[in-house]
Scaffold this motif. Structure first.
Motif, PDB file in Angstrom:
ATOM      1  N   LEU A  31       4.271 -79.257-100.749  1.00 31.82           N
ATOM      2  CA  LEU A  31       3.301 -80.287-100.380  1.00 31.82           C
ATOM      3  C   LEU A  31       1.903 -79.847-100.775  1.00 31.82           C
ATOM      4  CD1 LEU A  31       4.411 -81.326 -96.765  1.00 31.82           C
ATOM      5  CD2 LEU A  31       5.338 -82.056 -98.969  1.00 31.82           C
ATOM      6  N   CYS A  78       4.423 -81.275 -85.356  1.00 31.42           N
ATOM      7  CA  CYS A  78       3.182 -81.216 -86.122  1.00 31.42           C
ATOM      8  C   CYS A  78       2.882 -79.771 -86.492  1.00 31.42           C
ATOM      9  CB  CYS A  78       2.029 -81.804 -85.302  1.00 31.42           C
ATOM     10  SG  CYS A  78       2.260 -83.555 -84.912  1.00 31.42           S
ATOM     11  N   VAL A  99       3.772 -84.958-101.787  1.00 35.29           N
ATOM     12  CA  VAL A  99       4.955 -84.168-102.134  1.00 35.29           C
ATOM     13  C   VAL A  99       4.931 -83.961-103.649  1.00 35.29           C
ATOM     14  CG1 VAL A  99       7.462 -83.998-102.054  1.00 35.29           C
ATOM     15  CG2 VAL A  99       6.234 -85.172-100.212  1.00 35.29           C
ATOM     16  N   ALA A 106      12.536 -84.392 -99.578  1.00 34.47           N
ATOM     17  CA  ALA A 106      11.641 -85.028 -98.598  1.00 34.47           C
ATOM     18  C   ALA A 106      12.113 -86.437 -98.270  1.00 34.47           C
ATOM     19  CB  ALA A 106      10.223 -85.057 -99.143  1.00 34.47           C
ATOM     20  N   ARG A 110      13.020 -88.222 -94.716  1.00 34.65           N
ATOM     21  CA  ARG A 110      12.184 -89.317 -94.218  1.00 34.65           C
ATOM     22  C   ARG A 110      12.874 -90.680 -94.290  1.00 34.65           C
ATOM     23  NH1 ARG A 110       8.960 -91.172 -92.419  1.00 34.65           N
ATOM     24  NH2 ARG A 110       7.107 -91.644 -93.683  1.00 34.65           N
ATOM     25  N   ALA A 120       4.668 -87.864 -96.680  1.00 36.78           N
ATOM     26  CA  ALA A 120       4.016 -86.863 -95.819  1.00 36.78           C
ATOM     27  C   ALA A 120       2.641 -87.347 -95.374  1.00 36.78           C
ATOM     28  CB  ALA A 120       3.910 -85.528 -96.550  1.00 36.78           C
ATOM     29  N   ARG A 121       2.502 -88.654 -95.195  1.00 33.83           N
ATOM     30  CA  ARG A 121       1.234 -89.233 -94.741  1.00 33.83           C
ATOM     31  C   ARG A 121       1.277 -89.404 -93.231  1.00 33.83           C
ATOM     32  NH1 ARG A 121      -0.209 -94.378 -97.972  1.00 33.83           N
ATOM     33  NH2 ARG A 121       1.458 -95.298 -96.717  1.00 33.83           N
ATOM     34  N   ASN A 125       4.984 -87.352 -89.948  1.00 30.74           N
ATOM     35  CA  ASN A 125       5.744 -87.529 -91.183  1.00 30.74           C
ATOM     36  C   ASN A 125       5.697 -86.271 -92.042  1.00 30.74           C
ATOM     37  OD1 ASN A 125       6.305 -90.187 -90.447  1.00 30.74           O
ATOM     38  ND2 ASN A 125       4.506 -90.981 -91.509  1.00 30.74           N
ATOM     39  N   LEU A 126       4.554 -85.613 -92.051  1.00 27.78           N
ATOM     40  CA  LEU A 126       4.418 -84.377 -92.814  1.00 27.78           C
ATOM     41  C   LEU A 126       5.382 -83.315 -92.282  1.00 27.78           C
ATOM     42  CD1 LEU A 126       1.062 -82.813 -93.950  1.00 27.78           C
ATOM     43  CD2 LEU A 126       2.832 -81.373 -92.956  1.00 27.78           C
ATOM     44  N   ALA A 129       8.876 -84.213 -93.464  1.00 24.48           N
ATOM     45  CA  ALA A 129       9.038 -83.950 -94.896  1.00 24.48           C
ATOM     46  C   ALA A 129       9.208 -82.462 -95.175  1.00 24.48           C
ATOM     47  CB  ALA A 129       7.843 -84.504 -95.673  1.00 24.48           C
ATOM     48  N   LEU A 130       8.497 -81.639 -94.417  1.00 21.36           N
ATOM     49  CA  LEU A 130       8.609 -80.188 -94.562  1.00 21.36           C
ATOM     50  C   LEU A 130       9.916 -79.632 -94.006  1.00 21.36           C
ATOM     51  CD1 LEU A 130       5.174 -78.562 -93.608  1.00 21.36           C
ATOM     52  CD2 LEU A 130       6.378 -78.341 -95.785  1.00 21.36           C
ATOM     53  N   THR A 207      -2.377 -90.542-100.095  1.00 17.68           N
ATOM     54  CA  THR A 207      -1.542 -89.876 -99.093  1.00 17.68           C
ATOM     55  C   THR A 207      -2.312 -89.538 -97.823  1.00 17.68           C
ATOM     56  OG1 THR A 207      -1.936 -87.650 -99.970  1.00 17.68           O
ATOM     57  CG2 THR A 207      -0.097 -88.897-100.915  1.00 17.68           C
TER      58      THR A 207
END
Length: 219
Positions: A31, A78, A99, A106, A110, A120-121, A125-126, A129-130, A207
């Motif tokens: 990311l 988070c 990404v 990812a 998601r 990853a917005r 969500n980030l 995705a991670l 993003t």
């Protein structure tokens, strides 16, 4: 001391802007960070460390370069980059990212209908995705290769940090318009107002999440 170690030795309000454009790699994805928020200990009523260390927030107190994770609304994990002196709570919440590798991984995390720019917005969500896992990744290092993720500064930033202090570099980035700043999203009271302009983002990047002022924020 490496450039990234020098940067992360500074409190989050100084180091956070220079995290923009950095990459975080691990668990099959990379990311590129586009939005962050700084939170800084006892001076910051919006920080998890404002009232001191607890078993839940202990990793926010260092050492610098540690990943601090928490659960938001009981749902989202988070991710934060810890910075500043060891033993003092200070960290940057990763709020938005592009990404740049592992996009299919990812998307599996998601959902198939999510647009690339939205993978990853937003901080929750980030974290998805991670593939970040609370209780497993919290407290791991982002610097020495022992943890699941590795943080790498944006191209050219190491050279700038070699010839100027982190504070001077971040001020220059803000002054030339490379980075925008403003109040933090969804934070109430004075911590969500103009006195704490500690949200930083790359202007115009799709993003970056939408700013939402808390109804209880006070300037």
């Amino acid at each position: 001391m490496s450039a990234v170690e020098a940067l992360l030795s500074e409190p989050a309000p100084v180091s956070a802007p220079a995290l923009l454009g950095a990459t975080l790699t691990g668990k099959g994805v990379t990311l590129r960070i586009t939005e962050v928020e700084a939170y800084s200990g006892s001076v910051d009523p919006g920080s998890h460390g404002h009232r001191g260390m607890t078993p839940r927030n202990r990793h926010l107190f260092g050492p610098p370069g540690t990943l601090y994770a928490y659960r938001s609304y009981g749902i989202h994990t988070c991710v934060n980059v810890v910075s500043g002196p060891d033993g003092v709570s200070s960290g940057s919440l990763l709020r938005g990212a592009q990404v740049v590798a592992g996009i299919e991984t990812a998307r599996q995390r998601r959902g198939p209908a999510v647009a690339d720019v939205a993978l990853a917005r937003g901080p929750g969500n980030l974290g998805v995705a991670l593939g970040a896992v609370l209780g497993e990744d919290d407290g791991t290092s982002l610097l020495d290769g022992s943890g699941p993720y590795r943080l790498t500064l944006a191209p050219g930033l190491e050279a700038r940090l070699a010839s100027a202090t982190p504070a001077a570099v971040t001020e220059a980035l803000l002054a030339d318009g490379s980075i925008a700043r403003g109040p933090r999203t969804g934070v109430g009271g004075i911590a969500g107002g103009a006195s704490f302009p500690w949200r930083f983002w790359l202007p115009g990047d799709p993003t970056v999440s939408t700013y939402r002022r808390h109804k209880g924020a006070v300037d």
